[in-house]
Scaffold this motif. Structure first.
Motif, PDB file in Angstrom:
ATOM      1  N   ILE A 149      30.759  40.775 -45.975  1.00 10.57           N
ATOM      2  CA  ILE A 149      31.430  39.540 -46.374  1.00 10.57           C
ATOM      3  C   ILE A 149      30.975  39.187 -47.788  1.00 10.57           C
ATOM      4  CG2 ILE A 149      31.810  37.100 -45.866  1.00 10.57           C
ATOM      5  CD1 ILE A 149      31.167  37.674 -42.950  1.00 10.57           C
ATOM      6  N   CYS A 150      31.948  39.014 -48.650  1.00 12.51           N
ATOM      7  CA  CYS A 150      31.626  38.701 -50.041  1.00 12.51           C
ATOM      8  C   CYS A 150      31.124  37.271 -50.152  1.00 12.51           C
ATOM      9  CB  CYS A 150      32.863  38.878 -50.917  1.00 12.51           C
ATOM     10  SG  CYS A 150      32.539  38.417 -52.634  1.00 12.51           S
ATOM     11  N   ARG A 151      29.995  37.126 -50.818  1.00  6.92           N
ATOM     12  CA  ARG A 151      29.500  35.763 -51.057  1.00  6.92           C
ATOM     13  C   ARG A 151      29.310  35.498 -52.549  1.00  6.92           C
ATOM     14  NH1 ARG A 151      24.149  34.996 -47.448  1.00  6.92           N
ATOM     15  NH2 ARG A 151      25.297  33.082 -47.188  1.00  6.92           N
ATOM     16  N   ALA A 152      30.093  36.183 -53.363  1.00  3.64           N
ATOM     17  CA  ALA A 152      30.082  35.890 -54.795  1.00  3.64           C
ATOM     18  C   ALA A 152      30.907  34.621 -55.044  1.00  3.64           C
ATOM     19  CB  ALA A 152      30.623  37.078 -55.581  1.00  3.64           C
ATOM     20  N   GLU A 153      30.865  34.120 -56.259  1.00  2.00           N
ATOM     21  CA  GLU A 153      31.384  32.783 -56.563  1.00  2.00           C
ATOM     22  C   GLU A 153      32.843  32.546 -56.193  1.00  2.00           C
ATOM     23  OE1 GLU A 153      30.469  31.808 -60.601  1.00  2.00           O
ATOM     24  OE2 GLU A 153      28.338  32.053 -60.258  1.00  2.00           O
ATOM     25  N   ALA A 154      33.720  33.481 -56.547  1.00  4.67           N
ATOM     26  CA  ALA A 154      35.149  33.256 -56.284  1.00  4.67           C
ATOM     27  C   ALA A 154      35.411  33.130 -54.786  1.00  4.67           C
ATOM     28  CB  ALA A 154      35.982  34.388 -56.882  1.00  4.67           C
ATOM     29  N   CYS A 155      34.737  33.924 -54.003  1.00  5.81           N
ATOM     30  CA  CYS A 155      34.931  33.838 -52.551  1.00  5.81           C
ATOM     31  C   CYS A 155      34.262  32.586 -51.978  1.00  5.81           C
ATOM     32  CB  CYS A 155      34.423  35.105 -51.867  1.00  5.81           C
ATOM     33  SG  CYS A 155      35.548  36.513 -52.083  1.00  5.81           S
ATOM     34  N   GLN A 156      33.123  32.226 -52.543  1.00  9.51           N
ATOM     35  CA  GLN A 156      32.483  30.980 -52.090  1.00  9.51           C
ATOM     36  C   GLN A 156      33.399  29.790 -52.333  1.00  9.51           C
ATOM     37  OE1 GLN A 156      28.477  29.933 -53.100  1.00  9.51           O
ATOM     38  NE2 GLN A 156      27.805  32.078 -53.047  1.00  9.51           N
ATOM     39  N   ALA A 157      34.112  29.818 -53.447  1.00  8.08           N
ATOM     40  CA  ALA A 157      34.984  28.697 -53.808  1.00  8.08           C
ATOM     41  C   ALA A 157      36.135  28.520 -52.831  1.00  8.08           C
ATOM     42  CB  ALA A 157      35.537  28.894 -55.221  1.00  8.08           C
ATOM     43  N   VAL A 158      36.465  29.582 -52.088  1.00 14.60           N
ATOM     44  CA  VAL A 158      37.578  29.471 -51.137  1.00 14.60           C
ATOM     45  C   VAL A 158      37.120  29.645 -49.685  1.00 14.60           C
ATOM     46  CG1 VAL A 158      39.422  30.052 -52.765  1.00 14.60           C
ATOM     47  CG2 VAL A 158      38.192  31.889 -51.564  1.00 14.60           C
ATOM     48  N   GLY A 159      35.835  29.367 -49.429  1.00 14.83           N
ATOM     49  CA  GLY A 159      35.414  29.270 -48.027  1.00 14.83           C
ATOM     50  C   GLY A 159      34.550  30.385 -47.474  1.00 14.83           C
ATOM     51  N   ALA A 160      33.974  31.227 -48.322  1.00 16.35           N
ATOM     52  CA  ALA A 160      33.147  32.329 -47.804  1.00 16.35           C
ATOM     53  C   ALA A 160      31.945  31.821 -47.001  1.00 16.35           C
ATOM     54  CB  ALA A 160      32.682  33.233 -48.939  1.00 16.35           C
ATOM     55  N   ASN A 161      31.322  30.754 -47.467  1.00 16.53           N
ATOM     56  CA  ASN A 161      30.145  30.263 -46.746  1.00 16.53           C
ATOM     57  C   ASN A 161      30.505  29.736 -45.360  1.00 16.53           C
ATOM     58  OD1 ASN A 161      28.344  30.996 -48.733  1.00 16.53           O
ATOM     59  ND2 ASN A 161      28.424  29.002 -49.757  1.00 16.53           N
ATOM     60  N   GLU A 162      31.661  29.077 -45.266  1.00 13.73           N
ATOM     61  CA  GLU A 162      32.113  28.596 -43.956  1.00 13.73           C
ATOM     62  C   GLU A 162      32.428  29.788 -43.051  1.00 13.73           C
ATOM     63  OE1 GLU A 162      33.274  27.559 -46.906  1.00 13.73           O
ATOM     64  OE2 GLU A 162      32.575  25.484 -46.956  1.00 13.73           O
ATOM     65  N   LEU A 163      33.080  30.807 -43.629  1.00 12.83           N
ATOM     66  CA  LEU A 163      33.390  32.013 -42.863  1.00 12.83           C
ATOM     67  C   LEU A 163      32.104  32.665 -42.352  1.00 12.83           C
ATOM     68  CD1 LEU A 163      35.295  34.229 -41.809  1.00 12.83           C
ATOM     69  CD2 LEU A 163      35.104  35.328 -44.060  1.00 12.83           C
ATOM     70  N   ILE A 164      31.104  32.729 -43.199  1.00 14.99           N
ATOM     71  CA  ILE A 164      29.823  33.343 -42.809  1.00 14.99           C
ATOM     72  C   ILE A 164      29.194  32.559 -41.659  1.00 14.99           C
ATOM     73  CG2 ILE A 164      27.435  33.692 -43.581  1.00 14.99           C
ATOM     74  CD1 ILE A 164      28.698  34.496 -46.342  1.00 14.99           C
ATOM     75  N   ALA A 165      29.172  31.235 -41.763  1.00 17.86           N
ATOM     76  CA  ALA A 165      28.583  30.414 -40.697  1.00 17.86           C
ATOM     77  C   ALA A 165      29.330  30.617 -39.382  1.00 17.86           C
ATOM     78  CB  ALA A 165      28.601  28.933 -41.112  1.00 17.86           C
ATOM     79  N   GLU A 166      30.660  30.655 -39.451  1.00 22.29           N
ATOM     80  CA  GLU A 166      31.449  30.856 -38.232  1.00 22.29           C
ATOM     81  C   GLU A 166      31.259  32.265 -37.676  1.00 22.29           C
ATOM     82  OE1 GLU A 166      35.131  27.779 -39.131  1.00 22.29           O
ATOM     83  OE2 GLU A 166      35.204  29.804 -39.967  1.00 22.29           O
TER      84      GLU A 166
END
Ligand code: FES
Length: 158
Positions: free
Chosen positions: A82-99
């Motif tokens: 799962i990408c956690r670089a900035e562009a992906c974080q800006a569109v929900g990567a951290n929420e995806l990771i938590a889920e």
């Protein structure tokens, strides 16, 4: 007749070395093919490669530890990057990771699991984040519902 453990060789690794003409300069290709065959590089495989290519085990160890993609242990049945670089974080990567951690009952980069979640930093799919990769296949705009479906589909490909 006693067999010493460190003399057991890997027949598949032997065949792969032979297919490469037992050439030491094809070590990387050999390592990739042996890992593709077994899922990881066992001690027996590395010993066999060292003997076949006439390379020291120390030299092979250096190559295996230098490249992140080589694994010395059996890994998870499935790795979800799962990408956690900035562009992906800006569109929900951290929420995806938590889920994903909740759904798959694991934490990012935990190794002792059937399904491993692995952090990665840019998969080159920034316009379609959050980006995920499973078995070298790239997916964009992944939410948890889509991730569950993709993961299940990859399990069916075994
Ligand atoms: S930042 Fe996630 S794919 Fe580039």
């Amino acid at each position: 007749m006693a067999t010493l453990l460190n003399t057991i060789e890997d027949a598949k690794a032997r065949d792969i070395c032979k297919a490469h003409g037992d050439k030491p300069d094809e070590l990387i290709e050999v390592l990739h093919e042996v890992q593709a065959a077994h899922g990881y590089l066992s001690d027996a495989a590395l010993r066999t490669i060292a003997q076949s290519l006439n390379i020291s085990r120390a030299e092979i160890h250096g190559v295996v530890t230098f490249y992140h993609d080589f694994k010395k242990e059996k890994g998870a049945k499935q790795t979800i990057k799962i990408c956690r670089a900035e562009a992906c974080q800006a569109v929900g990567a951290n929420e995806l990771i938590a889920e994903a951690e909740t759904h798959f009952k694991t934490k990012m980069d935990d190794k002792a699991v059937a399904i491993k979640l692995e952090a990665t930093y840019c998969l080159g799919n920034c316009a379609l984040g959050p980006a995920v990769m499973i078995d070298d296949q790239l997916y964009g705009r992944v939410d948890i519902a889509r991730l569950k479906t993709i993961s299940n589909n990859h399990k069916g490909e075994d």
